[in-house]
Design a protein around this motif. Structure first.
Motif, short mmCIF file in Angstrom:
data_model
loop_
_atom_site.label_atom_id
_atom_site.label_comp_id
_atom_site.label_asym_id
_atom_site.label_seq_id
_atom_site.Cartn_x
_atom_site.Cartn_y
_atom_site.Cartn_z
N LYS A 26 -8.77 -5.66 -2.09
CA LYS A 26 -9.87 -4.92 -2.98
C LYS A 26 -9.17 -3.56 -3.17
O LYS A 26 -9.89 -2.46 -2.79
CB LYS A 26 -11.10 -4.70 -1.96
CG LYS A 26 -11.79 -6.15 -1.81
CD LYS A 26 -13.04 -6.20 -1.00
CE LYS A 26 -13.55 -7.34 -1.18
NZ LYS A 26 -14.70 -7.47 0.00
N LYS A 27 -8.06 -3.59 -3.57
CA LYS A 27 -7.20 -2.36 -3.75
C LYS A 27 -6.66 -2.56 -5.15
O LYS A 27 -6.18 -3.45 -5.58
CB LYS A 27 -6.05 -2.00 -2.78
CG LYS A 27 -6.53 -1.68 -1.38
CD LYS A 27 -5.24 -1.33 -0.58
CE LYS A 27 -5.65 -1.05 0.93
NZ LYS A 27 -4.47 -0.65 1.76
N GLY A 28 -6.83 -1.42 -5.82
CA GLY A 28 -6.03 -1.24 -6.95
C GLY A 28 -5.13 -0.03 -7.41
O GLY A 28 -5.38 1.11 -6.83
N VAL A 29 -4.26 -0.04 -8.48
CA VAL A 29 -3.55 1.05 -8.85
C VAL A 29 -3.26 0.86 -10.33
O VAL A 29 -3.67 -0.20 -11.07
CB VAL A 29 -2.05 0.93 -8.12
CG1 VAL A 29 -1.98 1.18 -6.58
CG2 VAL A 29 -1.37 -0.20 -8.32
N THR A 30 -2.82 2.07 -10.96
CA THR A 30 -2.59 2.16 -12.33
C THR A 30 -0.79 2.03 -12.56
O THR A 30 -0.18 3.09 -11.88
CB THR A 30 -3.40 3.23 -13.04
OG1 THR A 30 -4.49 3.01 -12.55
CG2 THR A 30 -2.97 3.05 -14.27
N SER A 31 -0.46 1.51 -13.62
CA SER A 31 0.86 1.69 -13.77
C SER A 31 1.41 3.16 -14.56
O SER A 31 0.46 3.55 -15.19
CB SER A 31 1.45 0.57 -14.90
OG SER A 31 0.90 0.67 -16.03
N LYS A 32 2.55 3.54 -14.09
CA LYS A 32 2.97 4.81 -14.61
C LYS A 32 3.50 4.74 -16.07
O LYS A 32 3.53 3.72 -16.54
CB LYS A 32 4.06 5.46 -13.47
CG LYS A 32 3.70 5.47 -12.06
CD LYS A 32 2.45 6.29 -11.89
CE LYS A 32 1.99 6.32 -10.29
NZ LYS A 32 0.72 6.66 -10.17
N ASN A 33 3.91 5.95 -16.66
CA ASN A 33 4.52 6.09 -17.77
C ASN A 33 5.75 5.08 -18.26
O ASN A 33 5.92 4.56 -19.20
CB ASN A 33 5.23 7.49 -18.05
CG ASN A 33 3.96 8.20 -18.27
OD1 ASN A 33 2.84 7.91 -18.64
ND2 ASN A 33 4.21 9.52 -18.18
N ASP A 34 6.53 4.74 -17.21
CA ASP A 34 7.76 3.63 -17.06
C ASP A 34 7.38 2.48 -16.79
O ASP A 34 8.32 1.40 -16.77
CB ASP A 34 8.62 4.23 -16.18
CG ASP A 34 8.36 4.28 -14.64
OD1 ASP A 34 7.23 4.18 -14.52
OD2 ASP A 34 9.20 4.74 -13.99
N GLY A 35 5.95 2.10 -16.70
CA GLY A 35 5.51 0.69 -16.52
C GLY A 35 5.61 0.18 -15.07
O GLY A 35 5.12 -0.80 -14.78
N VAL A 36 5.77 1.26 -14.33
CA VAL A 36 6.02 0.79 -12.64
C VAL A 36 4.61 1.02 -12.04
O VAL A 36 4.03 1.94 -12.34
CB VAL A 36 7.31 1.72 -12.12
CG1 VAL A 36 7.04 1.51 -10.60
CG2 VAL A 36 8.59 1.24 -12.58
#
Length: 125
Positions: A46-56
């Motif tokens: 139940k955790k999420g993150v968002t990809s950075k400008n370089d797609g990582v």
């Protein structure tokens, strides 16, 4: 030799202390360009993150994951992709998302937002 053994023990314990990490890159399937802003969600944690400008994207602590746990990749304009951890690892931590085609006759842009226009069912009295 004594210092080498001590250093090896330190590495072993520090790896367990910080836990499992999960990371990867997300790119467009057609252009192979990195995609920023993709939501990556691990259902079991139940955790999420968002990809950075370089797609990582990067999960600092992803302890207790199993091969059958699912990871969801989602962004407006792209098809949502769901993979098990085993499928994800088989792709060498590189995810490709395909663009999703919208039927423009059913979309209306109003005040900067896209509103779906479709048929609605009204109860007749």
């Amino acid at each position: 030799m004594k210092y080498l053994l001590l250093f090896s023990c330190f590495l072993l314990f520090s790896a367990n202390f910080y836990g499992q990490r999960l990371y990867g890159t997300i790119s467009d399937a057609e252009t192979d360009q990195p995609i920023a802003g993709v939501n990556v969600f691990i259902k079991s944690l139940k955790k999420g993150v968002t990809s950075k400008n370089d797609g990582v994207f990067y999960f600092e602590q992803a302890d207790g994951l199993k091969k059958e746990d699912t990871i969801l990749f989602n962004m407006v304009g792209y098809k949502t992709r769901t993979l098990t951890l085993e499928e994800y690892e088989s792709q060498n931590n590189k995810i490709k998302l395909s663009e999703e085609q919208f039927n423009s006759s059913k979309l209306l842009k109003s005040s900067g937002r896209i509103i779906s226009i479709g048929s609605t069912n009204k109860n007749s009295e």
